[in-house]
Design a protein around this motif. Structure first.
Motif, PDB file in Angstrom:
ATOM      1  N   GLU A 155       0.817  -1.222   0.000  1.00 34.43           N
ATOM      2  CA  GLU A 155       0.000   0.000   0.000  1.00 34.43           C
ATOM      3  C   GLU A 155       0.849   1.270   0.000  1.00 34.43           C
ATOM      4  OE1 GLU A 155      -2.683  -0.516   3.246  1.00 34.43           O
ATOM      5  OE2 GLU A 155      -3.733  -2.132   2.204  1.00 34.43           O
ATOM      6  N   CYS A 156       2.153   1.093   0.045  1.00 39.89           N
ATOM      7  CA  CYS A 156       3.047   2.253   0.055  1.00 39.89           C
ATOM      8  C   CYS A 156       3.279   2.714  -1.384  1.00 39.89           C
ATOM      9  CB  CYS A 156       4.365   1.876   0.718  1.00 39.89           C
ATOM     10  SG  CYS A 156       5.611   3.161   0.603  1.00 39.89           S
ATOM     11  N   ASN A 157       3.065   4.002  -1.641  1.00 38.19           N
ATOM     12  CA  ASN A 157       3.201   4.509  -3.016  1.00 38.19           C
ATOM     13  C   ASN A 157       4.552   5.165  -3.282  1.00 38.19           C
ATOM     14  OD1 ASN A 157       0.607   3.720  -3.817  1.00 38.19           O
ATOM     15  ND2 ASN A 157      -0.271   5.495  -2.766  1.00 38.19           N
ATOM     16  N   LEU A 158       5.430   5.147  -2.312  1.00 41.79           N
ATOM     17  CA  LEU A 158       6.731   5.802  -2.511  1.00 41.79           C
ATOM     18  C   LEU A 158       7.576   5.003  -3.502  1.00 41.79           C
ATOM     19  CD1 LEU A 158       7.383   6.682   1.218  1.00 41.79           C
ATOM     20  CD2 LEU A 158       6.712   8.259  -0.597  1.00 41.79           C
ATOM     21  N   LYS A 159       8.270   5.726  -4.375  1.00 45.28           N
ATOM     22  CA  LYS A 159       9.049   5.024  -5.409  1.00 45.28           C
ATOM     23  C   LYS A 159      10.447   4.720  -4.872  1.00 45.28           C
ATOM     24  CE  LYS A 159      10.287   5.227 -10.278  1.00 45.28           C
ATOM     25  NZ  LYS A 159      10.440   3.797 -10.321  1.00 45.28           N
ATOM     26  N   ASN A 166      14.009   7.272  -0.673  1.00 44.88           N
ATOM     27  CA  ASN A 166      12.640   7.797  -0.703  1.00 44.88           C
ATOM     28  C   ASN A 166      11.759   7.163   0.374  1.00 44.88           C
ATOM     29  OD1 ASN A 166      13.095   9.532  -2.834  1.00 44.88           O
ATOM     30  ND2 ASN A 166      12.658   7.969  -4.376  1.00 44.88           N
ATOM     31  N   CYS A 167      12.213   6.062   0.946  1.00 42.18           N
ATOM     32  CA  CYS A 167      11.457   5.410   2.027  1.00 42.18           C
ATOM     33  C   CYS A 167      11.462   6.322   3.249  1.00 42.18           C
ATOM     34  CB  CYS A 167      12.103   4.060   2.352  1.00 42.18           C
ATOM     35  SG  CYS A 167      11.620   3.403   3.956  1.00 42.18           S
ATOM     36  N   ARG A 168      10.271   6.483   3.864  1.00 40.74           N
ATOM     37  CA  ARG A 168      10.178   7.383   5.027  1.00 40.74           C
ATOM     38  C   ARG A 168      10.290   6.630   6.347  1.00 40.74           C
ATOM     39  NH1 ARG A 168       5.282  10.431   2.544  1.00 40.74           N
ATOM     40  NH2 ARG A 168       6.314  11.535   0.838  1.00 40.74           N
ATOM     41  N   LYS A 169      10.656   5.392   6.281  1.00 37.07           N
ATOM     42  CA  LYS A 169      10.879   4.550   7.471  1.00 37.07           C
ATOM     43  C   LYS A 169       9.663   4.576   8.407  1.00 37.07           C
ATOM     44  CE  LYS A 169      15.591   6.249   7.688  1.00 37.07           C
ATOM     45  NZ  LYS A 169      16.640   6.693   8.559  1.00 37.07           N
ATOM     46  N   CYS A 170       8.499   4.356   7.833  1.00 31.12           N
ATOM     47  CA  CYS A 170       7.280   4.403   8.659  1.00 31.12           C
ATOM     48  C   CYS A 170       7.109   3.144   9.497  1.00 31.12           C
ATOM     49  CB  CYS A 170       6.064   4.610   7.764  1.00 31.12           C
ATOM     50  SG  CYS A 170       5.617   3.122   6.841  1.00 31.12           S
ATOM     51  N   GLY A 171       7.844   2.089   9.167  1.00 32.21           N
ATOM     52  CA  GLY A 171       7.779   0.866   9.965  1.00 32.21           C
ATOM     53  C   GLY A 171       6.759  -0.153   9.474  1.00 32.21           C
ATOM     54  N   LYS A 172       6.080   0.149   8.371  1.00 33.94           N
ATOM     55  CA  LYS A 172       5.073  -0.808   7.876  1.00 33.94           C
ATOM     56  C   LYS A 172       5.691  -1.965   7.108  1.00 33.94           C
ATOM     57  CE  LYS A 172       1.113   2.240   7.645  1.00 33.94           C
ATOM     58  NZ  LYS A 172       0.423   3.185   6.756  1.00 33.94           N
ATOM     59  N   CYS A 173       6.959  -1.835   6.727  1.00 36.79           N
ATOM     60  CA  CYS A 173       7.649  -2.966   6.097  1.00 36.79           C
ATOM     61  C   CYS A 173       9.127  -2.901   6.465  1.00 36.79           C
ATOM     62  CB  CYS A 173       7.446  -2.959   4.573  1.00 36.79           C
ATOM     63  SG  CYS A 173       8.269  -1.618   3.715  1.00 36.79           S
ATOM     64  N   THR A 174       9.869  -3.906   6.054  1.00 38.88           N
ATOM     65  CA  THR A 174      11.281  -3.985   6.492  1.00 38.88           C
ATOM     66  C   THR A 174      12.207  -3.048   5.704  1.00 38.88           C
ATOM     67  OG1 THR A 174      11.431  -5.935   5.090  1.00 38.88           O
ATOM     68  CG2 THR A 174      11.360  -6.317   7.451  1.00 38.88           C
ATOM     69  N   ILE A 175      11.682  -2.421   4.645  1.00 44.21           N
ATOM     70  CA  ILE A 175      12.528  -1.529   3.842  1.00 44.21           C
ATOM     71  C   ILE A 175      13.124  -0.418   4.718  1.00 44.21           C
ATOM     72  CG2 ILE A 175      12.493   0.217   1.988  1.00 44.21           C
ATOM     73  CD1 ILE A 175      12.526  -2.543   0.813  1.00 44.21           C
ATOM     74  N   GLY A 176      12.312   0.128   5.613  1.00 46.31           N
ATOM     75  CA  GLY A 176      12.802   1.213   6.475  1.00 46.31           C
ATOM     76  C   GLY A 176      14.011   0.770   7.298  1.00 46.31           C
ATOM     77  N   ALA A 177      13.874  -0.404   7.937  1.00 50.07           N
ATOM     78  CA  ALA A 177      14.978  -0.916   8.770  1.00 50.07           C
ATOM     79  C   ALA A 177      16.202  -1.240   7.916  1.00 50.07           C
ATOM     80  CB  ALA A 177      14.508  -2.170   9.512  1.00 50.07           C
TER      81      ALA A 177
HETATM   82  S1  SF4 Z   1       8.950   1.476   5.540  1.00 50.29           S
HETATM   83 FE1  SF4 Z   1       7.932   0.477   3.802  1.00 50.29          FE
HETATM   84  S2  SF4 Z   1       5.825   1.237   3.831  1.00 50.29           S
HETATM   85 FE2  SF4 Z   1       7.055   2.610   5.124  1.00 50.29          FE
HETATM   86  S3  SF4 Z   1       7.698   4.269   3.776  1.00 50.29           S
HETATM   87 FE3  SF4 Z   1       9.317   2.763   3.739  1.00 50.29          FE
HETATM   88  S4  SF4 Z   1       8.806   1.465   1.973  1.00 50.29           S
HETATM   89 FE4  SF4 Z   1       6.952   2.601   2.481  1.00 50.29          FE
END
Ligand code: SF4
Length: 263
Positions: A155-159, A166-177
């Motif tokens: 559901e994240c629209n960030l490219k 570009n990831c805002r590290k919101c914590g909804k997936c492991t990409i931020g970590a």
């Molecule tokens: S942590 Fe995942 S969901 Fe959150 S901004 Fe980064 S890519 Fe999107």
């Protein structure tokens, strides 16, 4: 038969490059088998019983050599996986296991519609031990962390494929970590949409070592395809099924990075 095949090839020549290529290879196979058939016919007509016996002896010896090679490579793989390291003496038999026995195992599992991922994960595991046996350590700027797009929350629209920053590290997936980890370690992290994009990223960025996250299938194919640079594979987890909202153990990635980053 050869004439029929050539006629078919001539007919499809102007139509489709893929078909032309396929029929070209089929033609080559027919030619090779035809030459063999000619040689066998010649031998059949003009050879003595001694020659037949010699051929049979060669085939028997060849079969025994193949059986011994497979047995040795099987034992080498077992020892390697149990000990978690490759003994220098076992390098060649383990390679035989990876190049010959595993494709055969994949072929048979495919034939019986069994799960190929077991074999693939073993292939990845042994590949990682191979890379490790080379004692490869690099400075962070020479290491690339290659990530599949399916790690991103759907559901994240960030490219993030263009730039993981570009990831805002919101914590909804492991990409931020993972972004945080890559920044902490000074390693490039690149998110790709598939195998071709992964290969292009490697060609463009020219890393000397790749730490790649993916499923069994993509990792096994990627490791086999990319021969110019060593690739260490880390399997993703797929709690929501394949290719959507997958995750990876970030601590495991940290451990792998600590192993390969030059102190
Ligand atoms: S942590 Fe995942 S969901 Fe959150 S901004 Fe980064 S890519 Fe999107």
């Amino acid at each position: 038969m050869f004439v029929i095949a050539v006629t078919i090839w001539m007919r499809v020549k102007g139509l489709n490059e893929r078909l032309r290529s396929f029929t070209g290879y089929a033609l080559l196979l027919i030619a090779v088998v035809g030459i063999l058939a000619g040689l066998f016919t010649y031998s059949y007509n003009f050879s003595s019983i001694d020659l037949y016996n010699s051929i049979l002896s060669v085939l028997i010896i060849l079969s025994i050599v193949i059986m011994i090679a497979v047995l040795v490579s099987m034992t080498a793989v077992l020892i390697t996986v149990r000990k978690r390291r490759i003994h220098p003496f076992l390098l060649i038999p383990v390679k035989i296991g990876m190049k010959l026995v595993m494709p055969f195992a994949l072929f048979v599992t495919g034939l019986f519609k069994k799960d190929k991922d077991l074999i693939r994960s073993l292939f990845i595991d042994i590949n990682n031990l191979f890379v490790k046996s080379g004692n490869i350590q690099k400075t962070p700027d020479k290491i690339m962390l290659l990530l599949p797009h399916c790690l991103q929350n759907s559901e994240c629209n960030l490219k993030i494929t263009g730039d993981i920053a570009n990831c805002r590290k919101c914590g909804k997936c492991t990409i931020g970590a993972i972004r945080e980890l890559s920044e902490e370690k000074g390693v490039r992290a690149i998110v790709v949409t598939g195998g071709t994009a992964a290969r292009n990223a490697i060609v463009k960025e020219k890393p000397e070592l790749v730490l790649s996250v993916a499923c069994e299938r993509d990792l096994a194919i990627g490791i086999s395809d990319v021969t110019s640079v060593p690739v260490i594979g880390v399997l993703n987890q797929r709690p929501n099924g394949p290719c959507v909202n997958t995750t990876v153990d970030v601590e495991r990635l940290r451990e792998k990075l600590d192993d390969i980053i030059e102190a």
